[in-house]
Write a protein that holds these residues in place. Structure first.
Motif, PDB file in Angstrom:
ATOM      1  N   TYR A  33      13.057 -19.597  11.143  1.00  0.00           N
ATOM      2  CA  TYR A  33      13.835 -20.750  10.698  1.00  0.00           C
ATOM      3  C   TYR A  33      14.928 -21.019  11.739  1.00  0.00           C
ATOM      4  N   TYR A  35      18.683 -23.036  12.270  1.00  0.00           N
ATOM      5  CA  TYR A  35      19.839 -23.625  11.598  1.00  0.00           C
ATOM      6  C   TYR A  35      20.870 -24.064  12.635  1.00  0.00           C
ATOM      7  N   GLN A  37      25.075 -24.842  12.914  1.00  0.00           N
ATOM      8  CA  GLN A  37      26.368 -24.710  12.235  1.00  0.00           C
ATOM      9  C   GLN A  37      27.433 -25.425  13.054  1.00  0.00           C
ATOM     10  N   LEU A  43      26.601 -25.111   7.763  1.00  0.00           N
ATOM     11  CA  LEU A  43      25.298 -24.543   8.128  1.00  0.00           C
ATOM     12  C   LEU A  43      24.197 -25.417   7.562  1.00  0.00           C
ATOM     13  N   PHE A  90      21.526 -20.987  15.004  1.00  0.00           N
ATOM     14  CA  PHE A  90      21.018 -19.693  14.557  1.00  0.00           C
ATOM     15  C   PHE A  90      19.525 -19.788  14.286  1.00  0.00           C
ATOM     16  N   GLU A 103      14.235 -12.355   1.760  1.00  0.00           N
ATOM     17  CA  GLU A 103      15.479 -12.534   2.490  1.00  0.00           C
ATOM     18  C   GLU A 103      15.207 -12.976   3.917  1.00  0.00           C
ATOM     19  N   GLN A 104      16.196 -13.640   4.483  1.00  0.00           N
ATOM     20  CA  GLN A 104      16.122 -14.048   5.869  1.00  0.00           C
ATOM     21  C   GLN A 104      17.093 -13.222   6.692  1.00  0.00           C
ATOM     22  N   PHE A 106      19.177 -13.119  10.159  1.00  0.00           N
ATOM     23  CA  PHE A 106      19.708 -14.057  11.144  1.00  0.00           C
ATOM     24  C   PHE A 106      20.032 -13.381  12.466  1.00  0.00           C
ATOM     25  N   GLY A 107      19.809 -14.130  13.524  1.00  0.00           N
ATOM     26  CA  GLY A 107      20.207 -13.686  14.841  1.00  0.00           C
ATOM     27  C   GLY A 107      21.683 -13.938  15.084  1.00  0.00           C
TER      28      GLY A 107
ATOM     29  N   HIS B  34      20.570 -16.172  -4.670  1.00  0.00           N
ATOM     30  CA  HIS B  34      20.748 -15.384  -3.449  1.00  0.00           C
ATOM     31  C   HIS B  34      22.209 -15.404  -3.047  1.00  0.00           C
ATOM     32  N   TYR B  36      24.483 -14.593   0.494  1.00  0.00           N
ATOM     33  CA  TYR B  36      24.592 -14.256   1.907  1.00  0.00           C
ATOM     34  C   TYR B  36      26.067 -14.241   2.253  1.00  0.00           C
ATOM     35  N   GLY B  43      26.112 -14.212  12.685  1.00  0.00           N
ATOM     36  CA  GLY B  43      25.184 -14.976  11.869  1.00  0.00           C
ATOM     37  C   GLY B  43      25.268 -14.541  10.423  1.00  0.00           C
ATOM     38  N   PRO B  44      24.786 -15.375   9.506  1.00  0.00           N
ATOM     39  CA  PRO B  44      24.772 -14.983   8.093  1.00  0.00           C
ATOM     40  C   PRO B  44      23.972 -13.702   7.892  1.00  0.00           C
ATOM     41  N   TYR B  46      22.148 -11.304   4.752  1.00  0.00           N
ATOM     42  CA  TYR B  46      21.697 -11.206   3.365  1.00  0.00           C
ATOM     43  C   TYR B  46      22.486 -10.134   2.633  1.00  0.00           C
ATOM     44  N   PHE B 103      22.998 -24.018   2.450  1.00  0.00           N
ATOM     45  CA  PHE B 103      24.326 -23.418   2.395  1.00  0.00           C
ATOM     46  C   PHE B 103      25.356 -24.439   1.941  1.00  0.00           C
TER      47      PHE B 103
END
Lengths: 115, 113
Positions: A33, A35, A37, A43, A90, A103-104, A106-107, B34, B36, B43-44, B46, B103
Motif C-alpha cells: 500500500y 500513503y 502524509q 495520512l 509511506f 495488520e499493515q 509501515f516503512g 484497529h 495504529y 511511519g505508523p 500497528y 486515517f
C-alpha cells in the motif's frame, strides 16, 4: 524495525520534474500500500497492489502511478511535480489480501520536497 | 469505512495507565476496530485490533463496548516512548481487503515525566 524498507529517505527536486520512490515489503507479504502524509491532508491512502496487480485506488492523482514487480517490490512514480506534492510518502505491506483484519507494516517513509 | 471520533489530545504521566477513547456510533456489524500509532518522525505502527471481544497483546489492551459504538485503547503503564499520535480506524469486512486504511486526525498523546 517493521521489515519494510523505503528508498530514498529524502528527495529534493524541482517543480515539473519526475521522481520514483521505491518500497520493499516484508518477506512473504504480497500486498503493498502507498500513503501520502502532508500537513494539510493528513495520512491518505493512495493505491494498493497485490502480487503484481492493482487492487484499489484511493486519493491518487493522475500524475502519480505505481507498479509492483515480480520480486514484489513496488515503485511509486510522481510526475509533473508541484509544490503541493511535498509530503512524506509511506508504503506498507501486509500478508493477506482478503482478510480486512490483517495488520499493515509501515516503512520509514520518503520525505519529498519540491522546490 | 465508518467514521470515528477521537479527542485531539490527551496528557498523562509516565508509569500511569492511559485510556484513549474512540467513538464509532455508525459502526456496522462486520467492522473491525484497529488502532495504529505514529511516533515522531516514524511511519505508523500497528497496535491492536478487535471485533467484539476485548483484546490484549504485549503493547496494549482494547476494550470494546457491548454495543460496539465505542472502544478504548488502554496502555497499562505509559512510558515516554508511548508519546505519539494514536489512530482509531474501522475496517469493513465485506470481502476483498483491498482498500487502504482511512486515517483521521487521531489523538496526540503527551506523556509527562
Amino acid at each position: 524495525d517493521s521489515g519494510v524498507t523505503q528508498t530514498p529517505k529524502h528527495l529534493i527536486t524541482a517543480t515539473g520534474q519526475r521522481v520514483t520512490l521505491r518500497c520493499s515489503p516484508r518477506s512473504g507479504d504480497l500486498s503493498v500500500y502507498w500513503y501520502q502524509q502532508s500537513l494539510d491532508q493528513g495520512l491518505q491512502f493512495l493505491i494498493h497492489y497485490y502480487n503484481g496487480e492493482e487492487r484499489a485506488k484511493g486519493n491518487i492523482l493522475e500524475r502519480f502511478s505505481a507498479q509492483q514487480f515480480p520480486d514484489l517490490h513496488s515503485e511509486l512514480n510522481l510526475s509533473s511535480l508541484e509544490l503541493g506534492d511535498s509530503a512524506l510518502y509511506f508504503c506498507a505491506s501486509s500478508v493477506v489480501r482478503l482478510a480486512r483484519a490483517s495488520e499493515q507494516f509501515f516503512g520509514p517513509g520518503t520525505r519529498l520536497t519540491v522546490l | 469505512d465508518a467514521k470515528t471520533t477521537q479527542p485531539n489530545s490527551m496528557e498523562s504521566n509516565e508509569e500511569e495507565p492511559v485510556h484513549l477513547p474512540c467513538n464509532h456510533s455508525t459502526i456496522s456489524g462486520t467492522d473491525y476496530i484497529h488502532w495504529y500509532r505514529q511516533l515522531p518522525s516514524q511511519g505508523p505502527e500497528y497496535v491492536i485490533h478487535g471485533l467484539t471481544s476485548n483484546v490484549n497483546n504485549r503493547m496494549a489492551s482494547l476494550a470494546i463496548a457491548e454495543d460496539r459504538k465505542s472502544s478504548t485503547l488502554i496502555l497499562h503503564r505509559a512510558t515516554l516512548r508511548d508519546a505519539a499520535v494514536y489512530y482509531c480506524i474501522l475496517r469493513a469486512y465485506s470481502g476483498g481487503g483491498a482498500d487502504g486504511l482511512t486515517f483521521g486526525k487521531g489523538t496526540h498523546l503527551i506523556i509527562q515525566p
